[in-house]
Scaffold this motif. Structure first.
Motif, PDB file in Angstrom:
ATOM      1  N   GLN A   1       6.449   5.972  -1.476  1.00 13.07           N
ATOM      2  CA  GLN A   1       5.397   5.200  -2.149  1.00 13.07           C
ATOM      3  C   GLN A   1       6.035   4.508  -3.356  1.00 13.07           C
TER       4      GLN A   1
ATOM      5  N   GLN B   1      -4.291  -4.068  -2.246  1.00 15.44           N
ATOM      6  CA  GLN B   1      -4.138  -3.189  -1.074  1.00 15.44           C
ATOM      7  C   GLN B   1      -5.490  -3.141  -0.356  1.00 15.44           C
TER       8      GLN B   1
ATOM      9  N   THR C   1       3.951  -0.063   1.558  1.00 17.77           N
ATOM     10  CA  THR C   1       4.073   1.148   0.749  1.00 17.77           C
ATOM     11  C   THR C   1       2.965   1.131  -0.270  1.00 17.77           C
ATOM     12  N   GLY C   2       2.642   2.311  -0.812  1.00 12.46           N
ATOM     13  CA  GLY C   2       1.655   2.402  -1.876  1.00 12.46           C
ATOM     14  C   GLY C   2       2.322   2.814  -3.173  1.00 12.46           C
TER      15      GLY C   2
ATOM     16  N   LYS D   1       0.104   8.942  -6.221  1.00  8.35           N
ATOM     17  CA  LYS D   1      -1.282   9.179  -6.618  1.00  8.35           C
ATOM     18  C   LYS D   1      -1.392  10.341  -7.596  1.00  8.35           C
TER      19      LYS D   1
ATOM     20  N   TYR E   1      -4.427   5.698  -8.930  1.00  7.63           N
ATOM     21  CA  TYR E   1      -3.162   5.321  -9.545  1.00  7.63           C
ATOM     22  C   TYR E   1      -3.240   5.251 -11.071  1.00  7.63           C
TER      23      TYR E   1
ATOM     24  N   LEU F   1       0.384  -4.488  -1.075  1.00  5.04           N
ATOM     25  CA  LEU F   1       0.635  -3.080  -0.786  1.00  5.04           C
ATOM     26  C   LEU F   1      -0.106  -2.639   0.476  1.00  5.04           C
TER      27      LEU F   1
ATOM     28  N   GLU G   1      -5.515   2.866   0.787  1.00  5.14           N
ATOM     29  CA  GLU G   1      -6.337   2.756  -0.414  1.00  5.14           C
ATOM     30  C   GLU G   1      -6.845   1.317  -0.579  1.00  5.14           C
TER      31      GLU G   1
ATOM     32  N   GLY H   1       5.632   1.321  -4.606  1.00  2.00           N
ATOM     33  CA  GLY H   1       5.021   0.111  -5.128  1.00  2.00           C
ATOM     34  C   GLY H   1       5.180  -0.102  -6.621  1.00  2.00           C
TER      35      GLY H   1
ATOM     36  N   HIS I   1      -0.016   1.041   3.569  1.00  2.00           N
ATOM     37  CA  HIS I   1       0.508   2.352   3.954  1.00  2.00           C
ATOM     38  C   HIS I   1      -0.402   3.512   3.577  1.00  2.00           C
ATOM     39  N   GLN I   2      -1.010   3.486   2.378  1.00  2.00           N
ATOM     40  CA  GLN I   2      -1.808   4.621   1.911  1.00  2.00           C
ATOM     41  C   GLN I   2      -3.282   4.514   2.258  1.00  2.00           C
TER      42      GLN I   2
END
Length: 602
Positions: free
Chosen positions: A258, A307, A244-245, A248, A287, A274, A279, A260, A276-277
């Motif tokens: 998301q 991440q 997960t992230g 944003k 973030y 982290l 990034e 995180g 998933h996103q």
């Protein structure tokens, strides 16, 4: 599995489930000892094993696990006391992965991606949402031969789930290491617990595979429970691999997908991995509006976090300085986070590449297989100034998936539009562009139409907001003082606006008047023959990049999103084509928008 370190560290992995009893240590006599534990992670590799683009038939300079492998080797040499964790979305998302699903005998032989992870001596793997795209039987067969535990802390398998998967998955992955002391003293045991969670939205995204077979708990709830249990059962270090992230471009951290930022607040976590996103963290500013996020040093609410991008573009590294005292046991004193990038100059791991060669050759042949056909050419060539058959193919595929998501979610009924942009168009008649002839379509051709790792989002907007969206797209033209012949439209294209930022909306009829002032160029917007009012409401199927603020379009910052798809849009195109009778795309081109100022109506 044994790994020999430069200072003769013996590492043995002990894998147990969540009912593991308290770890019993033989107490060393040392009063103090200090080491660095290096945690390495990959995430969202999406089957990109080699530094090769099967759609464009060319090498990729800054991607591929064969390049990440070199970073892994270097990182191990720097810190011999280490572990390597895969954090999900591994087995889906590339031509290589598609070949494995379609043709590799995974029930009889070790999946080539798992072969790669075994060779690289991964210690633990967490599951991501895309691991479930092909069903639980395929998931079980894929990970059957892994030399490492597979953790799924918030996944509950029901009695109807495959027994082979039940035997493979664990709630907590326990890693027991022995740390030698200087001199003749006994080794000091170090117990590491790895917890892994995934988005519970998989129950929506892959409901046809998962209904009545699994349940998924909220990530935060499961993490709190597993961290507390890991500490109670003797964990010296707790690592959370969370697929997960974080939200944003917002100061609101509350998001069930998301998660995180919320997870970082769970007491007892020493490192947060982290994904998933797609990034890169530390290193991104998306973030920064969240409190307690340090994007430069890689901290989330004080917890070291990392991440590592997508397709093996980065290796995530968290270094924990651990101090041992007889009275205190192991304690984390300091930490450092890094997302180490694959560079064009990064060498490939030639031994890994050799192991993957046969699967690579099979993928090349697989990509040339026809998967359907089209009765008309699909071209982006002139998509910057007139409706495009290629753009509309993408738009229709988005509509197809969006209707399924809307039906499954039982949201209110509203008109549905589809927004897409050309990816490889032209700024002049001499420029090259994606052009696919009528006839058979291969997987390579589909990948050429959609080259980005986007997924589908559905946003809810009113008529005024949609007109603002189209006005920003109209910035793709420079001003015209008077109407010009159609063939001169090339000279009014604004080359400072990227092709992927020129959206058109299928489902609406409208004009773009480039003789008007910017902000007043969109004229005569109609839906089903009726003028669109500012208060009319619509759903718009678009990609997640646009829906979450990509391109800085008005009203698109993630807040308008009501539904999200899980599949890469390149896969949506493939699935859409497969849903058509005999796999033939035969939709006529809709001339639903026109440019005024370079030829009038198209």
């Amino acid at each position: 599995m044994l790994r020999t370190f430069s200072y003769r560290l013996l590492a043995s992995i002990l894998v147990l489930n969540a009912s593991f009893s308290n770890v019993v240590h033989t107490m060393p006599t040392a009063n103090h000892h200090q080491i660095t534990l290096r945690i390495m992670t990959t995430s969202d590799v999406h089957g990109q094993m080699l530094n090769y683009d099967y759609y464009s038939s060319s090498e990729v300079a800054e991607q591929g696990l064969v390049k990440t492998a070199t970073l892994i080797s270097q990182a191990r040499q720097e810190q011999p006391f280490n572990l390597l964790i895969e954090n999900g979305d591994l087995i889906q998302g590339s031509a290589f992965a598609d070949y494995a699903v379609a043709e590799f005998p995974v029930t009889k032989a070790t999946h080539p991606i798992i072969q790669a992870l075994n060779y690289l001596q991964y210690d633990v793997a967490n599951l991501g949402n895309h691991e479930f795209n092909f069903g639980l039987d395929y998931l079980a067969a894929t990970y059957r031969d892994s030399n490492f535990p597979v953790v799924a802390s918030n996944l509950e398998l029901l009695p109807s789930a495959p027994a082979a998967l039940r035997e493979k998955l664990v709630k907590i992955a326990w890693i027991q290491r022995s740390v030698p002391q200087p001199g003749e003293g006994p080794s000091i045991p170090l117990t590491i617990a790895v917890i892994g969670v995934m988005p519970p939205q998989i129950m929506q995204w892959d409901q046809h595979h998962l209904n009545e077979k699994v349940n998924v708990a909220a990530m935060l709830t499961a993490t709190e429970e597993r961290v507390q249990r890991a500490r109670a059962e003797g964990a010296d270090v707790v690592i959370l691999a969370a697929h997960t992230g974080m939200p944003k471009s917002t100061d609101n951290p509350d998001d069930s997908e998301q998660t995180g930022w919320l997870l970082a607040g769970v007491p007892g976590i020493d490192a947060l991995l982290l994904g998933h996103q797609h990034e890169v963290f530390p290193g991104t500013s998306v973030y920064n509006r969240l409190s307690g996020v340090d994007s430069e040093n890689g901290r989330v609410r004080g917890v070291p976090a990392v991440q590592p991008g997508i397709y093996g573009s980065h290796l995530g590294i968290v270094d924990l300085e651990l101090h041992y005292g007889q009275k205190t046991g192991w304690q984390v004193t300091t930490a450092r986070s890094e997302a180490r990038a694959v560079e064009p100059s990064t060498a490939i791991d030639s031994k890994l590449a050799e192991r993957l060669q046969s699967a690579h050759d099979a993928t090349l042949a697989f990509m040339q297989q026809p998967i359907g056909s089209t009765t008309q050419p699909l071209s982006y060539k002139t998509a910057r100034w007139q409706p495009s058959s290629a753009v509309q193919f993408v738009q229709r595929a988005q509509l197809w998936q969006a209707r399924q998501l809307i039906t499954a979610s039982a949201v209110e009924e509203l008109p549905l539009l589809s927004a897409a942009a050309p990816f490889d168009a032209a700024f002049s008649s001499s420029d090259s562009a994606t052009e696919i002839s009528a006839g058979p379509l291969t997987r390579g051709a589909i990948g050429d139409l959609y080259r980005y790792p986007n997924t589908l989002d559905i946003v809810k907007l009113n008529g005024a907001q949609i007109k603002d969206w189209l006005e920003q797209s109209a910035a793709a033209f420079v001003a015209a003082s008077e109407s010009s012949p159609l063939l001169d439209c090339w000279r009014y294209l604004n080359s400072e606006v990227a092709h992927y930022n020129f959206d058109t909306l299928l489902g609406l009829d409208y004009h773009i008047d480039i003789t008007a002032e910017p902000g007043q160029r969109i004229k005569d917007v109609r839906y089903a023959g009726k003028t669109v009012s500012n208060t009319d409401r619509f759903y718009v199927a678009t990609n997640n990049y646009r829906a979450n603020g990509g391109g800085d379009f008005p009203h698109l910052d993630g807040e308008a999103t009501i539904l999200r798809g899980a599949d890469m849009l390149s896969d949506v195109l493939l699935n859409y084509l497969g849903s058509l009778p005999q796999g033939v795309y035969s939709e006529e081109l809709q001339l639903h928008w026109q440019v005024i100022g370079c030829g009038g109506r198209i």
